[in-house]
Design a protein around this motif. Structure first.
Motif, short mmCIF file in Angstrom:
data_model
loop_
_atom_site.label_atom_id
_atom_site.label_comp_id
_atom_site.label_asym_id
_atom_site.label_seq_id
_atom_site.Cartn_x
_atom_site.Cartn_y
_atom_site.Cartn_z
N ASN A 150 0.83 -1.21 0.00
CA ASN A 150 0.00 0.00 0.00
C ASN A 150 0.86 1.25 0.00
OD1 ASN A 150 -2.32 -1.63 0.22
ND2 ASN A 150 -2.14 -1.69 2.45
N ILE A 151 0.24 2.38 -0.33
CA ILE A 151 0.91 3.68 -0.33
C ILE A 151 0.40 4.50 0.84
CG2 ILE A 151 1.18 5.86 -1.61
CD1 ILE A 151 0.99 4.20 -4.19
N TYR A 152 1.32 5.13 1.56
CA TYR A 152 0.98 5.95 2.72
C TYR A 152 1.51 7.38 2.51
CZ TYR A 152 -0.03 1.43 4.75
OH TYR A 152 -0.54 0.17 4.96
N ILE A 153 0.80 8.33 3.11
CA ILE A 153 1.14 9.74 2.93
C ILE A 153 1.02 10.46 4.27
CG2 ILE A 153 0.52 11.89 1.73
CD1 ILE A 153 -0.65 10.19 -0.51
N THR A 154 1.96 11.35 4.53
CA THR A 154 1.89 12.21 5.70
C THR A 154 2.43 13.58 5.32
OG1 THR A 154 2.42 12.40 8.05
CG2 THR A 154 4.18 11.63 6.62
N PRO A 166 0.01 9.35 9.44
CA PRO A 166 -0.05 8.88 8.05
C PRO A 166 -1.43 8.31 7.71
CG PRO A 166 1.94 8.10 9.14
CD PRO A 166 1.08 8.68 10.20
N VAL A 167 -1.83 8.50 6.45
CA VAL A 167 -3.06 7.91 5.93
C VAL A 167 -2.72 7.07 4.72
CG1 VAL A 167 -4.50 9.81 6.77
CG2 VAL A 167 -3.57 9.89 4.45
N GLN A 168 -3.58 6.13 4.40
CA GLN A 168 -3.37 5.25 3.25
C GLN A 168 -4.04 5.82 2.02
OE1 GLN A 168 -4.38 1.13 3.92
NE2 GLN A 168 -4.69 0.77 1.74
N ALA A 169 -3.33 5.82 0.89
CA ALA A 169 -3.94 6.20 -0.38
C ALA A 169 -4.87 5.08 -0.81
CB ALA A 169 -2.86 6.43 -1.44
N PRO A 170 -6.14 5.35 -1.04
CA PRO A 170 -7.10 4.28 -1.29
C PRO A 170 -6.89 3.62 -2.65
CG PRO A 170 -8.13 6.41 -1.62
CD PRO A 170 -6.77 6.68 -1.06
N GLY A 171 -6.95 2.28 -2.65
CA GLY A 171 -7.00 1.54 -3.90
C GLY A 171 -5.72 1.45 -4.68
N ALA A 172 -4.56 1.66 -4.05
CA ALA A 172 -3.28 1.66 -4.77
C ALA A 172 -2.34 0.63 -4.17
CB ALA A 172 -2.63 3.04 -4.71
N ALA A 203 -3.70 9.60 -9.63
CA ALA A 203 -4.94 10.06 -9.02
C ALA A 203 -4.71 11.46 -8.48
CB ALA A 203 -5.41 9.12 -7.90
N ILE A 204 -5.79 12.23 -8.38
CA ILE A 204 -5.74 13.59 -7.86
C ILE A 204 -6.38 13.61 -6.47
CG2 ILE A 204 -6.43 15.99 -8.24
CD1 ILE A 204 -4.55 14.97 -10.37
N SER A 205 -5.76 14.33 -5.56
CA SER A 205 -6.32 14.49 -4.22
C SER A 205 -6.13 15.93 -3.77
CB SER A 205 -5.63 13.54 -3.24
OG SER A 205 -6.17 13.69 -1.93
N ASP A 206 -7.08 16.43 -2.98
CA ASP A 206 -6.91 17.79 -2.48
C ASP A 206 -6.10 17.82 -1.19
OD1 ASP A 206 -8.92 16.56 -1.07
OD2 ASP A 206 -10.45 18.08 -1.44
N TYR A 207 -6.41 16.93 -0.24
CA TYR A 207 -5.65 16.86 1.00
C TYR A 207 -5.31 15.40 1.27
CZ TYR A 207 -7.28 21.62 1.59
OH TYR A 207 -7.54 22.95 1.40
N PRO A 208 -4.28 14.87 0.62
CA PRO A 208 -4.07 13.41 0.66
C PRO A 208 -3.60 12.87 2.00
CG PRO A 208 -2.24 14.49 -0.44
CD PRO A 208 -3.27 15.55 -0.20
N TYR A 209 -3.28 13.76 2.95
CA TYR A 209 -2.74 13.29 4.21
C TYR A 209 -3.74 13.45 5.36
CZ TYR A 209 -1.74 18.21 3.61
OH TYR A 209 -1.85 19.53 3.28
N TYR A 210 -5.00 13.83 5.04
CA TYR A 210 -6.04 13.92 6.06
C TYR A 210 -7.02 12.77 5.92
CZ TYR A 210 -4.67 18.72 7.21
OH TYR A 210 -3.99 19.83 7.61
N ASN A 211 -7.67 12.40 7.01
CA ASN A 211 -8.63 11.30 6.96
C ASN A 211 -9.90 11.66 6.18
OD1 ASN A 211 -7.19 9.29 8.36
ND2 ASN A 211 -7.63 10.30 10.31
N ASN A 212 -10.19 12.95 6.01
CA ASN A 212 -11.34 13.34 5.19
C ASN A 212 -10.90 13.65 3.76
OD1 ASN A 212 -9.92 15.67 5.63
ND2 ASN A 212 -11.70 16.96 6.09
N GLN A 213 -9.85 12.97 3.35
CA GLN A 213 -9.27 13.16 2.03
C GLN A 213 -10.28 12.87 0.92
OE1 GLN A 213 -6.42 9.77 1.46
NE2 GLN A 213 -7.11 9.30 3.52
N ARG A 214 -10.10 13.55 -0.20
CA ARG A 214 -10.94 13.28 -1.38
C ARG A 214 -10.02 12.90 -2.53
NH1 ARG A 214 -14.26 18.59 0.07
NH2 ARG A 214 -12.18 19.41 -0.23
N TRP A 215 -10.34 11.80 -3.19
CA TRP A 215 -9.51 11.27 -4.25
C TRP A 215 -10.34 11.03 -5.51
CZ3 TRP A 215 -4.26 9.76 -3.93
CH2 TRP A 215 -3.68 9.86 -2.65
#
Length: 309
Positions: A150-154, A166-172, A203-215
């Motif tokens: 998996n891919i993680y981002i902080t 850190p949060v996980q990038a969904p589906g990768a 993939a595009i994300s607005d805030y990839p390191y928050y739990n309310n991330q949008r992808w």
């Protein structure tokens, strides 16, 4: 890399037809691994380049000056990654055992001689990381998991210097390192990785390191890519991506603001078709993107302008 119907040497806008030797002092720079470089935001006169020698030592050069080191004992297992941040730079590397470390280098090259561990950030040995300067001066870090694919981002806060959980990038999933970059024109991040099927995905994300991330959903760009991809933003909200193909050449393409292949570009081979020994790196500043490579056999670090808007 082979994509049906794509012409070889499909140049990006204002792509140079010649590579130039990277230098430190009056000497060339050589490394068997991926180089990394960053400009201070909006400033073409200050840039920091980092590379790894054959004994896994990390070297840096400010504005092509004499090479220097943070310490002489970091014993990295993967090439370093440089980003600009504030009035200086952050340098990341993967230590033995997969722990990810960072150091701060000031705009004059000074530093406190210390590598610090990024909290809760561990990858595989010999696996680099992706990083970018994000919204509000944050340093944003992306990596492959230590025990999963998996891919993680902080990120580290631009004011308090505290690290987010850190949060996980969904589906990768990936067998190597991801790449990440930020575009001020769209206030969004592009995350790229080579999937387990050797296709590059974005993939595009607005805030990839928050739990309310949008992808956005992951977009496959096909191909036969190896290792970590490279990505960079453009002033018009578009993006540039580069990978090393199975032919040991660099392949590039322009992406639209949604991370989809821009009409008429798709994958095109870098214009000189220079053989490379490892994956490429892209550097953005002031409406320009530079491509850095390490050449096949010799490991000489070379650069050229690959886009000028």
């Amino acid at each position: 890399m082979a994509v049906t119907g794509v012409p070889a040497n499909a140049a990006l806008p204002n792509e140079e037809g010649t590579f130039h030797a990277e230098t430190q002092g009056d000497q060339g720079v050589y490394s068997p691994y991926r180089p990394s470089s960053a400009y201070q935001a909006g400033n073409l006169s200050i840039h920091l380049t980092a590379w790894t020698d054959w004994q896994h030592g990390i070297w840096l050069s400010l504005n092509n000056g004499a090479a220097f080191r943070i310490t002489t004992s970091e014993n990295t297992s993967a090439p370093p990654t440089v980003i600009s941040r504030g009035n200086g730079f952050m340098v990341f590397h993967t230590g033995q055992g997969g722990q990810i470390y960072y150091a701060v280098v000031n705009s004059n090259g000074s530093n406190d001689g210390t590598w610090r561990a990024v909290p809760n950030a561990r990858t595989r040995d010999y696996t680099p990381v992706g990083a970018t300067t994000g919204f509000g001066g944050r340093g944003v870090l992306a990596w492959r998991g230590a025990t999963t694919d998996n891919i993680y981002i902080t990120s580290v806060d631009g004011t308090t210097n505290s690290w987010n959980t850190p949060v996980q990038a969904p589906g990768a999933t990936t067998y190597t390192a991801p790449a990440i970059t930020y575009n001020t024109a769209t206030d969004s991040y592009l995350v790229a990785h080579v999937g387990t099927d050797t296709h590059m995905y974005t993939a595009i994300s607005d805030y990839p390191y928050y739990n309310n991330q949008r992808w956005t959903p992951w977009t496959s760009h096909g191909g036969n890519a190896y290792g970590q991809p490279a990505v960079a933003p453009l002033n018009n909200g578009h993006w540039v991506a580069a990978v090393m193909g199975g032919d040991q050449r660099v392949w590039q393409q322009e992406l639209d603001p949604n991370g989809v292949s821009y009409s008429g570009t798709n994958w095109g081979q870098e214009s000189t078709a220079t053989p490379v020994g490892t994956v490429p790196w892209l550097v953005y500043n002031a409406a320009r993107v530079w491509l850095l490579i390490s050449t096949y056999n010799q490991g000489q670090i070379m650069w050229k302008q690959t886009v000028r808007e």
